[in-house]
Scaffold this motif. Structure first.
Motif, PDB file in Angstrom:
ATOM      1  N   LEU A 184     -35.374  79.958  22.142  1.00  0.00           N
ATOM      2  CA  LEU A 184     -36.792  79.663  22.303  1.00  0.00           C
ATOM      3  C   LEU A 184     -37.501  80.891  22.854  1.00  0.00           C
ATOM      4  N   TYR A 185     -38.572  81.298  22.176  1.00  0.00           N
ATOM      5  CA  TYR A 185     -39.349  82.449  22.624  1.00  0.00           C
ATOM      6  C   TYR A 185     -40.752  82.012  23.022  1.00  0.00           C
ATOM      7  N   TYR A 186     -41.268  82.642  24.084  1.00  0.00           N
ATOM      8  CA  TYR A 186     -42.632  82.423  24.531  1.00  0.00           C
ATOM      9  C   TYR A 186     -43.495  83.592  24.071  1.00  0.00           C
ATOM     10  N   ARG A 187     -44.632  83.266  23.475  1.00  0.00           N
ATOM     11  CA  ARG A 187     -45.547  84.300  22.994  1.00  0.00           C
ATOM     12  C   ARG A 187     -46.938  84.029  23.545  1.00  0.00           C
ATOM     13  N   VAL A 188     -47.728  85.073  23.648  1.00  0.00           N
ATOM     14  CA  VAL A 188     -49.101  84.925  24.138  1.00  0.00           C
ATOM     15  C   VAL A 188     -50.049  85.089  22.957  1.00  0.00           C
ATOM     16  N   ASN A 237     -46.741  86.980  32.834  1.00  0.00           N
ATOM     17  CA  ASN A 237     -47.207  88.309  33.245  1.00  0.00           C
ATOM     18  C   ASN A 237     -48.026  88.974  32.147  1.00  0.00           C
ATOM     19  N   MET A 238     -47.572  88.849  30.898  1.00  0.00           N
ATOM     20  CA  MET A 238     -48.317  89.429  29.786  1.00  0.00           C
ATOM     21  C   MET A 238     -49.653  88.724  29.605  1.00  0.00           C
ATOM     22  N   GLU A 239     -49.638  87.404  29.759  1.00  0.00           N
ATOM     23  CA  GLU A 239     -50.879  86.652  29.632  1.00  0.00           C
ATOM     24  C   GLU A 239     -51.906  87.125  30.662  1.00  0.00           C
ATOM     25  N   GLN A 240     -51.455  87.395  31.890  1.00  0.00           N
ATOM     26  CA  GLN A 240     -52.379  87.844  32.936  1.00  0.00           C
ATOM     27  C   GLN A 240     -52.965  89.210  32.600  1.00  0.00           C
ATOM     28  N   ARG A 241     -52.139  90.102  32.057  1.00  0.00           N
ATOM     29  CA  ARG A 241     -52.623  91.424  31.633  1.00  0.00           C
ATOM     30  C   ARG A 241     -53.713  91.287  30.582  1.00  0.00           C
ATOM     31  N   LEU A 242     -53.476  90.425  29.597  1.00  0.00           N
ATOM     32  CA  LEU A 242     -54.451  90.242  28.522  1.00  0.00           C
ATOM     33  C   LEU A 242     -55.737  89.601  29.036  1.00  0.00           C
ATOM     34  N   ARG A 243     -55.598  88.652  29.955  1.00  0.00           N
ATOM     35  CA  ARG A 243     -56.797  88.026  30.518  1.00  0.00           C
ATOM     36  C   ARG A 243     -57.605  89.024  31.336  1.00  0.00           C
ATOM     37  N   GLY A 246     -59.808  90.930  29.263  1.00  0.00           N
ATOM     38  CA  GLY A 246     -60.932  90.248  28.645  1.00  0.00           C
ATOM     39  C   GLY A 246     -60.601  89.311  27.506  1.00  0.00           C
ATOM     40  N   TYR A 247     -59.329  89.039  27.271  1.00  0.00           N
ATOM     41  CA  TYR A 247     -58.945  88.168  26.155  1.00  0.00           C
ATOM     42  C   TYR A 247     -58.749  86.719  26.636  1.00  0.00           C
ATOM     43  N   SER A 248     -59.108  85.777  25.763  1.00  0.00           N
ATOM     44  CA  SER A 248     -58.785  84.373  26.005  1.00  0.00           C
ATOM     45  C   SER A 248     -57.381  84.125  25.453  1.00  0.00           C
ATOM     46  N   THR A 249     -56.532  83.489  26.233  1.00  0.00           N
ATOM     47  CA  THR A 249     -55.125  83.401  25.834  1.00  0.00           C
ATOM     48  C   THR A 249     -54.577  81.982  25.945  1.00  0.00           C
ATOM     49  N   VAL A 250     -53.460  81.766  25.258  1.00  0.00           N
ATOM     50  CA  VAL A 250     -52.674  80.555  25.395  1.00  0.00           C
ATOM     51  C   VAL A 250     -51.210  80.939  25.115  1.00  0.00           C
ATOM     52  N   ILE A 251     -50.279  80.393  25.913  1.00  0.00           N
ATOM     53  CA  ILE A 251     -48.868  80.658  25.685  1.00  0.00           C
ATOM     54  C   ILE A 251     -48.325  79.641  24.679  1.00  0.00           C
ATOM     55  N   VAL A 252     -47.669  80.139  23.636  1.00  0.00           N
ATOM     56  CA  VAL A 252     -47.095  79.289  22.605  1.00  0.00           C
ATOM     57  C   VAL A 252     -45.593  79.561  22.523  1.00  0.00           C
ATOM     58  N   THR A 253     -44.867  78.653  21.883  1.00  0.00           N
ATOM     59  CA  THR A 253     -43.424  78.830  21.720  1.00  0.00           C
ATOM     60  C   THR A 253     -43.072  78.882  20.249  1.00  0.00           C
ATOM     61  N   LYS A 254     -41.924  79.498  19.973  1.00  0.00           N
ATOM     62  CA  LYS A 254     -41.414  79.573  18.601  1.00  0.00           C
ATOM     63  C   LYS A 254     -39.897  79.642  18.648  1.00  0.00           C
TER      64      LYS A 254
END
Length: 254
Positions: A184-188, A237-243, A246-254
């Motif tokens: 399972l991988y987490y992606r932003v 951590n990556m999501e926080q960097r992107l936010r 200035g980016y709107s983010t959501v963590i998804v799985t694959k």
């Protein structure tokens, strides 16, 4: 991963199960359950039994034993019977429903019994059986041929070791299939667009800033995502960097 399995020899004590010319189902069930258990134990599986002697338990008690032990799987051994002798022959495996690993394991066991020589009747749903309905883990009930079929009894007796080995190998093979799964991988995700040019624009921008980003086309949408992390903390951590960028983010799985 170390698996735990409870093996159940159907019937017992004052309940002989099906009887044919003095042959009692409860004895065949116990003999096969113990033989399969010994093979699995030697392969590192944690094996327990509902019974190892000639005692009676209700189906509900058998299910409770498995639930209390917290085992990963429950497998019950039985032999079939028909109204008239030599009317039917063959093996089948019963499960609550045809879903999940129990269905794959049932198919594998039936195939192994077919290779030994039994006619393959099929994998069938039996949601009304207590040992399949009341158990909290994947549960199967194996009908190893008809006890009032001379053909099936000959197979059971003459190829007993092959039957036990085949069932054990099918169980082990099914457990191997269960463990070989995609991680399972987490992606932003920073965007999902119907127009590819909009996704291209965001992706180019992210790559220019040094983000490990890429595009996926799923369900008619062009999705821009960053990273592929097995640890959710890294994705956070990556999501926080992107936010912060200035980016709107959501963590998804694959």
């Amino acid at each position: 991963m170390a698996y735990s399995i409870m093996l159940d020899a159907g019937h017992g004590g004052q309940d002989p199960g099906a009887v044919y010319k003095g042959r009692q189902e409860k004895n065949d069930n116990l003999k096969l359950a113990l033989a399969v258990g010994e093979i699995l134990k030697n392969k590192g599986i944690d094996i327990s039994y509902t019974r190892t002697g000639d005692v009676y338990q209700t189906p509900f008690e058998k299910a409770q034993l498995a639930n209390q032990a917290g085992v990963d799987y429950f497998i019950s051994f039985h032999r079939n019977s028909s109204p008239k002798e030599n009317q039917y022959n063959g093996a089948e495996v019963l499960i609550y429903d045809k879903s999940g690993i129990k269905y794959q394991m049932a198919e594998n066991i039936l195939g192994a019994l077919g290779e030994v020589g039994f006619r393959e009747i099929g994998v069938k749903e039996r949601p009304g059986l207590v040992v399949l309905r009341r158990t909290r883990m994947p549960a199967l009930l194996i009908e190893t041929g008809f006890i009032n079929s001379e053909e099936d009894n000959k197979l059971f007796d003459n190829k007993f070791s092959d039957i036990a080995q085949g069932i054990a190998d099918a169980i082990l093979g099914s457990l191997d299939e269960e463990t070989v799964q995609e991680p399972l991988y987490y992606r932003v995700q920073t965007g999902a667009f119907r127009k590819k040019e909009n996704a291209d624009r965001m992706l180019y921008q992210l790559l220019e800033k040094g983000y490990p980003s890429f595009m996926l086309h799923e369900n008619g949408l062009y999705k821009v995502q960053t990273g592929a992390y097995q640890q959710i903390g890294n994705a956070v951590n990556m999501e926080q960097r992107l936010r912060d960028d200035g980016y709107s983010t959501v963590i998804v799985t694959k």
